[in-house]
Design a protein around this motif. Structure first.
Motif, PDB file in Angstrom:
ATOM      1  N   ALA A 199       0.809  -1.221   0.000  1.00 35.78           N
ATOM      2  CA  ALA A 199       0.000   0.000   0.000  1.00 35.78           C
ATOM      3  C   ALA A 199       0.844   1.273   0.000  1.00 35.78           C
ATOM      4  O   ALA A 199       0.584   2.201  -0.767  1.00 35.78           O
ATOM      5  N   ASP A 200       1.863   1.322   0.849  1.00 33.84           N
ATOM      6  CA  ASP A 200       2.688   2.539   0.932  1.00 33.84           C
ATOM      7  C   ASP A 200       3.465   2.806  -0.352  1.00 33.84           C
ATOM      8  O   ASP A 200       3.742   3.951  -0.696  1.00 33.84           O
ATOM      9  N   GLN A 201       3.818   1.757  -1.072  1.00 33.52           N
ATOM     10  CA  GLN A 201       4.541   1.923  -2.335  1.00 33.52           C
ATOM     11  C   GLN A 201       3.589   2.297  -3.473  1.00 33.52           C
ATOM     12  O   GLN A 201       3.936   3.075  -4.364  1.00 33.52           O
ATOM     13  N   LEU A 202       2.374   1.763  -3.441  1.00 33.87           N
ATOM     14  CA  LEU A 202       1.423   1.985  -4.531  1.00 33.87           C
ATOM     15  C   LEU A 202       0.773   3.366  -4.489  1.00 33.87           C
ATOM     16  O   LEU A 202       0.566   3.994  -5.528  1.00 33.87           O
ATOM     17  N   ALA A 203       0.461   3.864  -3.318  1.00 35.77           N
ATOM     18  CA  ALA A 203      -0.281   5.130  -3.194  1.00 35.77           C
ATOM     19  C   ALA A 203       0.350   6.282  -3.974  1.00 35.77           C
ATOM     20  O   ALA A 203      -0.346   6.954  -4.749  1.00 35.77           O
ATOM     21  N   PRO A 204       1.652   6.548  -3.839  1.00 35.89           N
ATOM     22  CA  PRO A 204       2.212   7.669  -4.603  1.00 35.89           C
ATOM     23  C   PRO A 204       2.203   7.434  -6.112  1.00 35.89           C
ATOM     24  O   PRO A 204       2.103   8.385  -6.887  1.00 35.89           O
ATOM     25  N   LEU A 205       2.276   6.179  -6.534  1.00 41.40           N
ATOM     26  CA  LEU A 205       2.221   5.879  -7.963  1.00 41.40           C
ATOM     27  C   LEU A 205       0.837   6.192  -8.529  1.00 41.40           C
ATOM     28  O   LEU A 205       0.712   6.761  -9.616  1.00 41.40           O
TER      29      LEU A 205
END
Length: 94
Positions: free
Chosen positions: A15-21
């Motif tokens: 989740a933390d990696q996907l959100a900014p993408l």
């Protein structure tokens, strides 16, 4: 014009990696603040359900979104398919 809703599953640990993408993807497609990124408040079996909301966009927007997603680096972070739903407004009664 239509409203576009896209929902999919995300592992808790991604989740933390996907959100900014996803946020970067949204800002390349639509003016900032117009799109929304939501998630269900709970996780099930280590998976979160996320939803992207694109209100009042042209009908061809779904095609533009599909192309942009292909190059956005979401592969491996989204679990299963991205489900796209299109809604149109019903004229007011009266």
């Amino acid at each position: 014009m239509v409203d576009l809703y896209v929902y999919y599953k995300v592992r808790d640990e991604d989740a933390d990696q996907l959100a900014p993408l996803v946020c970067a993807l949204q800002t390349t497609l639509i003016q900032p603040g117009h799109a929304r990124l939501l998630r269900r408040p709970d996780s099930r079996d280590g998976l979160q359900t996320w939803m992207e909301v694109y209100p009042d966009v042209p009908e061809r927007f779904a095609l533009d979104l599909e192309k942009a997603v292909a190059g956005a680096g979401l592969e491996g972070l989204v679990q299963g398919p991205r489900h796209v739903e299109v809604f149109t407004e019903i004229p007011p009664c009266a």
